[in-house]
Enzyme design. Sequence first.
Site, PDB file in Angstrom:
ATOM      1  N   ASP A  67       0.812  -1.221   0.000  1.00 51.68           N
ATOM      2  CA  ASP A  67       0.000   0.000   0.000  1.00 51.68           C
ATOM      3  C   ASP A  67       0.847   1.274   0.000  1.00 51.68           C
ATOM      4  O   ASP A  67       2.070   1.226   0.164  1.00 51.68           O
ATOM      5  CB  ASP A  67      -0.961   0.002   1.203  1.00 51.68           C
ATOM      6  CG  ASP A  67      -0.280  -0.411   2.508  1.00 51.68           C
ATOM      7  OD1 ASP A  67       0.960  -0.348   2.583  1.00 51.68           O
ATOM      8  OD2 ASP A  67      -0.990  -0.793   3.448  1.00 51.68           O
ATOM      9  N   ASN A 136      -7.884  -2.822  14.016  1.00 48.77           N
ATOM     10  CA  ASN A 136      -9.250  -3.138  13.586  1.00 48.77           C
ATOM     11  C   ASN A 136      -9.300  -4.343  12.648  1.00 48.77           C
ATOM     12  O   ASN A 136     -10.315  -4.589  12.008  1.00 48.77           O
ATOM     13  CB  ASN A 136      -9.885  -1.915  12.900  1.00 48.77           C
ATOM     14  CG  ASN A 136      -9.123  -1.487  11.652  1.00 48.77           C
ATOM     15  OD1 ASN A 136      -8.123  -2.111  11.289  1.00 48.77           O
ATOM     16  ND2 ASN A 136      -9.577  -0.445  10.990  1.00 48.77           N
ATOM     17  N   HIS A 138      -7.408  -4.703   9.930  1.00 47.51           N
ATOM     18  CA  HIS A 138      -7.102  -4.443   8.510  1.00 47.51           C
ATOM     19  C   HIS A 138      -5.785  -5.110   8.102  1.00 47.51           C
ATOM     20  O   HIS A 138      -4.881  -5.289   8.916  1.00 47.51           O
ATOM     21  CB  HIS A 138      -7.139  -2.944   8.162  1.00 47.51           C
ATOM     22  CG  HIS A 138      -5.972  -2.117   8.565  1.00 47.51           C
ATOM     23  ND1 HIS A 138      -6.100  -0.830   9.054  1.00 47.51           N
ATOM     24  CD2 HIS A 138      -4.642  -2.330   8.537  1.00 47.51           C
ATOM     25  CE1 HIS A 138      -4.912  -0.326   9.296  1.00 47.51           C
ATOM     26  NE2 HIS A 138      -4.014  -1.210   8.995  1.00 47.51           N
ATOM     27  N   GLU A 143      -9.670  -1.862   4.973  1.00 53.28           N
ATOM     28  CA  GLU A 143     -10.369  -1.549   6.217  1.00 53.28           C
ATOM     29  C   GLU A 143     -11.633  -2.410   6.343  1.00 53.28           C
ATOM     30  O   GLU A 143     -12.150  -2.912   5.348  1.00 53.28           O
ATOM     31  CB  GLU A 143     -10.775  -0.069   6.204  1.00 53.28           C
ATOM     32  CG  GLU A 143      -9.605   0.904   6.084  1.00 53.28           C
ATOM     33  CD  GLU A 143      -8.817   1.066   7.363  1.00 53.28           C
ATOM     34  OE1 GLU A 143      -8.821   0.161   8.215  1.00 53.28           O
ATOM     35  OE2 GLU A 143      -8.161   2.119   7.512  1.00 53.28           O
TER      36      GLU A 143
HETATM   37  C1  GLP Z   1      -0.572   0.241   8.668  1.00 48.50           C
HETATM   38  C2  GLP Z   1      -0.284  -0.487   7.328  1.00 48.50           C
HETATM   39  C3  GLP Z   1      -0.474  -1.957   7.488  1.00 48.50           C
HETATM   40  C4  GLP Z   1       0.139  -2.369   8.808  1.00 48.50           C
HETATM   41  C5  GLP Z   1      -0.682  -1.867   9.944  1.00 48.50           C
HETATM   42  C6  GLP Z   1      -0.107  -2.084  11.322  1.00 48.50           C
HETATM   43  O1  GLP Z   1      -1.477   1.234   8.574  1.00 48.50           O
HETATM   44  N1  GLP Z   1      -1.015  -0.042   6.200  1.00 48.50           N
HETATM   45  O2  GLP Z   1       0.096  -2.630   6.374  1.00 48.50           O
HETATM   46  O3  GLP Z   1       0.178  -3.764   8.905  1.00 48.50           O
HETATM   47  O4  GLP Z   1      -1.083  -0.533   9.725  1.00 48.50           O
HETATM   48  O5  GLP Z   1       0.986  -1.253  11.552  1.00 48.50           O
HETATM   49  P1  GLP Z   1       2.014  -1.428  12.738  1.00 48.50           P
HETATM   50  O6  GLP Z   1       2.865  -2.589  12.376  1.00 48.50           O
HETATM   51  O7  GLP Z   1       2.772  -0.145  12.778  1.00 48.50           O
HETATM   52  O8  GLP Z   1       1.221  -1.678  13.968  1.00 48.50           O
END
Ligand code: GLP
Length: 240
Positions: A67, A136, A138, A143
């Site tokens: 992403d 959440n 995702h 989402e």
């Molecule tokens: C982000 C990314 C995800 C990631 C998630 C958790 O927004 N788009 O790909 O897995 O949120 O992030 P973190 O590893 O910093 O908790």
Amino acid sequence: MEIRIFDTKEEIARKCADLFEEVIRDKPNAVLGLATGASPVQTYKELIRRVKEGKISFRDIQSFNLDEYCDLPQNDKNSYYSFMRENLFQHVDIAPENTHIPDGNAKDINAECRNYDEKIKRAGGIDVQLLGIGTNGHIGFNEPDALFSEGTHRIKLSQSTVLSNSVYFTESPMPAYALTMGIRSIMEAKKIVLIAAGESKAEAIYRTVKGEVTPACPASILQTHPNVVLLLDRAAASKL
Ligand code: GLP
């Protein structure tokens, strides 16, 4: 789903790097699906160490990131382009033209999304996809929604994601939209490795593993994939 529980983030990272190393050794021109966020940083450090020690090489590797934010300059310190350069790409022998991140600033977003899916297909599909997970549920930026998404698409970030990620946006406002690979693109990966650490991920991990398969918790779809490994610390696994 294979679930492995570890005491520390370092152990998760070592195991995750082992799984990637296996794929790269079997197929030196493997196609890697890569992730951003705090979760994969340590894994990338492990992979960099192994490249520097000559154990593996990224010379023939292709990578596709999950992403990217929309309407954020590519070189902004919070873009996933900058993240990948700083945390992995500039430290390993990967050819820049073999690294792919969706362009959140593309003039024609629909064409960019179609083109991204097409490039993944032309590369032969993703051999191993690394995932983190949002609080959440995702994955990528898919989402919670009424339906599971298909290919790469633009998405409005949820309240929960804005809350989690806005801590990084100290100098500029956090973007409201992002481009993300779809659930179908993620599910087409031959192998999926999801890493999660910390109490804040426990509920999402519970719903992913034990909950109903529902787009209200996008990661729950992983229950239906034949080759998924979850690497968790005790806190993230505490509700299982
Ligand atoms: C982000 C990314 C995800 C990631 C998630 C958790 O927004 N788009 O790909 O897995 O949120 O992030 P973190 O590893 O910093 O908790």
